[in-house]
Design an enzyme around this catalytic site. Structure first.
Site, PDB file in Angstrom:
ATOM      1  N   GLY A  18      84.777  47.351 -25.985  1.00 50.44           N
ATOM      2  CA  GLY A  18      84.820  47.536 -24.529  1.00 50.44           C
ATOM      3  C   GLY A  18      85.632  46.460 -23.831  1.00 50.44           C
TER       4      GLY A  18
ATOM      5  N   SER B 283      79.818  44.888 -27.509  1.00 51.21           N
ATOM      6  CA  SER B 283      78.846  43.836 -27.732  1.00 51.21           C
ATOM      7  C   SER B 283      79.105  42.692 -26.760  1.00 51.21           C
ATOM      8  CB  SER B 283      78.960  43.342 -29.174  1.00 51.21           C
ATOM      9  OG  SER B 283      78.437  42.053 -29.287  1.00 51.21           O
TER      10      SER B 283
ATOM     11  N   ILE C 113      79.577  39.347 -28.516  1.00 52.43           N
ATOM     12  CA  ILE C 113      80.909  39.057 -29.078  1.00 52.43           C
ATOM     13  C   ILE C 113      81.909  38.825 -27.950  1.00 52.43           C
ATOM     14  CG2 ILE C 113      82.836  40.039 -30.413  1.00 52.43           C
ATOM     15  CD1 ILE C 113      80.733  41.418 -32.154  1.00 52.43           C
TER      16      ILE C 113
ATOM     17  N   VAL D 231      91.882  37.475 -21.984  1.00 54.86           N
ATOM     18  CA  VAL D 231      93.192  37.239 -21.371  1.00 54.86           C
ATOM     19  C   VAL D 231      93.840  38.618 -21.161  1.00 54.86           C
ATOM     20  CG1 VAL D 231      93.698  34.889 -22.131  1.00 54.86           C
ATOM     21  CG2 VAL D 231      94.050  36.788 -23.714  1.00 54.86           C
TER      22      VAL D 231
ATOM     23  N   ALA E 128      98.626  39.908 -16.786  1.00 58.05           N
ATOM     24  CA  ALA E 128      99.902  40.258 -16.152  1.00 58.05           C
ATOM     25  C   ALA E 128     100.327  41.628 -16.675  1.00 58.05           C
ATOM     26  CB  ALA E 128     100.967  39.217 -16.490  1.00 58.05           C
TER      27      ALA E 128
ATOM     28  N   LYS F  44     103.042  41.801  -8.525  1.00 57.01           N
ATOM     29  CA  LYS F  44     103.972  41.109  -9.427  1.00 57.01           C
ATOM     30  C   LYS F  44     105.319  41.820  -9.366  1.00 57.01           C
ATOM     31  CE  LYS F  44     104.891  40.361 -14.327  1.00 57.01           C
ATOM     32  NZ  LYS F  44     104.462  40.508 -15.717  1.00 57.01           N
TER      33      LYS F  44
ATOM     34  N   LEU G 210      94.562  45.555 -29.254  1.00 55.40           N
ATOM     35  CA  LEU G 210      94.867  44.504 -30.225  1.00 55.40           C
ATOM     36  C   LEU G 210      94.545  44.933 -31.652  1.00 55.40           C
ATOM     37  CD1 LEU G 210      93.517  41.471 -28.143  1.00 55.40           C
ATOM     38  CD2 LEU G 210      95.906  42.151 -28.469  1.00 55.40           C
TER      39      LEU G 210
ATOM     40  N   ILE H 262      99.176  45.663 -22.362  1.00 54.33           N
ATOM     41  CA  ILE H 262      98.387  46.660 -21.617  1.00 54.33           C
ATOM     42  C   ILE H 262      99.207  47.950 -21.487  1.00 54.33           C
ATOM     43  CG2 ILE H 262      97.323  47.179 -19.374  1.00 54.33           C
ATOM     44  CD1 ILE H 262      96.560  44.207 -19.184  1.00 54.33           C
TER      45      ILE H 262
END
Ligand code: FAD
Length: 508
Positions: free
Chosen positions: A23, A49, A52, A57, A60, A88, A337, A350
């Site tokens: 999540g 979790s 965890i 991070v 941007a 941005k 990731l 992202i």
């Protein structure tokens, strides 16, 4: 056609039960997109979790996030107020070409193209004749960034992205997803259960014994890659020979100045530092190569280059730049990731999550998972990330810096052939061609190649058709248009406060 896997072993029957493992930003973006678009057909469960936690991070973004939010009908003001976001307009690269040098890679268009030749050819001819200003002076977004100004303009006249608080974004998307029926389960995944030793995923078992069964599993467990890596054993392709940075330290500081409408990327002796201004704080971090600098030196570099006192001890993060050889195998798709990570220099991670979930929607199994869909998904994912990888490598490799072993390594390291060709093409003839579906358009490549110091040896002859007066008038007119609009824009800080100040956020 790839027939590595036995098609008969992937689930038969309709895909209804979707299990999202994790999540973080990835898990909740997937949950939001699937539930909003196909929630009526699916039963979606997300397991995460709190113990965890998330990588914490990833603040941007690039302009494609605007489109993602439009697809989901997300109200921009509400999103920005809830995540304490700012606008941005690009990234300022400081010290990348040489210490003391800076340039901005902005999200805007620069100048006006002709169908035979991009604006850079006219600009290069103008430079040769001494009638052209800086390349960036012909781009509204770049000038607005330099002057700290921002406003929405009619007909999407301003290209922008966001700086956002990652933790608040996950909360925002969770609320959104739960409205569309996503069930959240709190707990630690203890095991990933397969139908056979080399089979599909049948279920996740949590600490305490609860079993969550599913037809399709989305691995959003971050660097752990519990499903795709640990359970299904899909190998990871290491790109550290092209991307030398493998560690980061992240820390937050209070706001000491008005929020800038761009990310700062500040090159150091063995890596670079980010500064991401939000409404309520600034995100900072140092990305570095453990081959060239110790963790202690990195910490000292980061702490001595902050504005304001750190709000906590810098948090270490380790990573291996690269990509899974397959991001969809059997009944598991890895997004975020868990699927791979290049590094955050151009804020593309992202975006890749968005692409991953949009592609999943486009190849979503109707009755059963088809191996041809898996192959197509993997082919597209690889194509996309390899282009982004080349763009990132460009920043490190094309530099005049030779003041440290790190930069000497970057200058002389081997680079992908695809990138070698791009650089040669621009250096020899000033040309850039965008590959189909490539994220970064011509103007991005041009801004960074010029910014890093490449001077094309020649440019298109069509620019010579204009005499001195015509060329000067052409260039001056574009610049005057930019300046006229620029003069009407308010300060970015004031605009944010009025448009989406965090006080305007809906109650949680
Ligand atoms: P995570 O945030 O790590 O989430 C993993 C989830 O899985 C968590 O909820 C965790 O609790 C759960 N989980 C793991 N194991 C278990 C288990 N056993 N049981 C239950 N749950 C489990 N991207 C950008 O676009 N822009 C940026 O500026 C940017 N900067 C970055 C800077 C750095 C230094 C790094 C490392 C990354 C950056 N990224 C950036 C990437 C960005 O942070 C990620 O793409 C994004 O946060 C998505 O992460 P994730 O959801 O895949 O993983």
């Amino acid at each position: 056609m790839n027939d590595r896997h036995d098609t008969a072993s992937v689930p038969r029957g309709p895909i209804r039960r979707i299990v999202i493992a994790g999540g973080g930003t990835a898990g909740w973006m997937v949950a939001a997109c699937l539930s909003k678009t196909m929630g009526k057909l699916l039963d979606i469960t997300l397991v995460e979790s709190e113990e965890i936690g998330t990588v914490g991070v990833g603040e941007a973004t690039i302009p494609t996030m605007f489109t993602f939010h439009q697809l989901l009908d997300i109200d921009e003001r509400e999103f920005m107020a809830s995540t304490h976001a700012t606008f941005k307009l690009g990234i300022q690269f400081e010290g990348w070409r040489a210490p003391g040098h800076r340039y901005i890679h902005s999200f805007g268009l620069t100048g006006k193209d002709h169908w035979t030749a991009g604006f850079q050819h006219f600009w290069l001819e103008g430079r040769r004749r001494g009638v052209a200003a800086d390349y960036g002076d012909y781009c509204l977004e770049l000038r607005a960034a330099q002057e700290n100004r921002f406003a929405h303009l009619p007909r999407n006249g301003m290209n922008y992205a966001f700086h956002l608080d990652a933790a608040r974004y996950a909360v925002f998307l969770r609320r959104f997803s739960e409205r569309y029926g996503v069930k959240r389960v709190e707990g630690r995944i203890a095991s990933v259960d397969l139908t056979a030793p080399d089979g599909d995923i049948r279920s996740l078992t949590l600490d305490g014994g609860r079993v969550i069964e599913g037809d399709l599993f989305i691995d959003c467990t971050g660097f752990r890659a519990l499903l795709i890596g640990q359970a299904l054993k899909v190998p990871y392709e290491d790109w550290s020979h092209w991307l030398p940075c493998d560690r980061a330290l992240a820390v937050q500081t209070p706001c000491v100045d008005d929020a800038l409408p761009y990310t700062r990327s500040i090159a150091h002796e063995a890596g670079w530092q980010w500064r991401i201004p939000l409404q309520h704080r600034v995100g900072n971090g140092l990305v570095y190569s453990s081959r060239f600098i110790s963790d202690e030196q990195a910490r000292a570099t980061l702490l001595s280059n902050l504005q304001g006192q750190p709000l906590f001890e810098p948090r270490p993060i380790r990573f291996t730049p690269g990509q899974r050889t397959e991001v969809w195998r059997r009944n598991c798709v890895a997004i975020g990731l868990a699927s791979g990570f290049i590094e955050p220099l151009e804020s593309t991670s992202i975006h890749l999550i968005q692409r991953g979930v949009i592609r999943l929607m486009q190849t979503f199994p109707a009755e059963r998972i088809a191996q041809a869909d898996i192959d197509e998904y993997n082919r597209q994912a690889r194509w996309e990330i390899e282009h982004i990888r080349d763009f990132i490598v460009l920043h490190y490799h094309v530099t005049e810096r030779d003041d440290s072993p790190f930069w000497r390594h970057c200058r002389t390291m081997a680079i992908p052939e695809s990138l070698q060709h791009r650089i040669a093409l621009f250096r020899q003839s000033g040309r850039v061609f965008r590959a189909p579906n490539e994220l970064f358009a011509e103007n991005s490549w041009i801004q960074v190649m010029l910014g890093q110091g490449i001077v094309p040896q020649q440019h298109h002859a069509i620019a010579q058709l204009m005499n001195d007066r015509e060329l000067k008038e052409f260039l001056d007119r574009i610049r005057a248009d930019v300046n006229r609009t620029l003069a009407q824009l308010p300060s970015h800080q004031r605009y944010v406060e009025q448009y989406c100040g965090s006080a305007l956020a809906p109650a949680a």
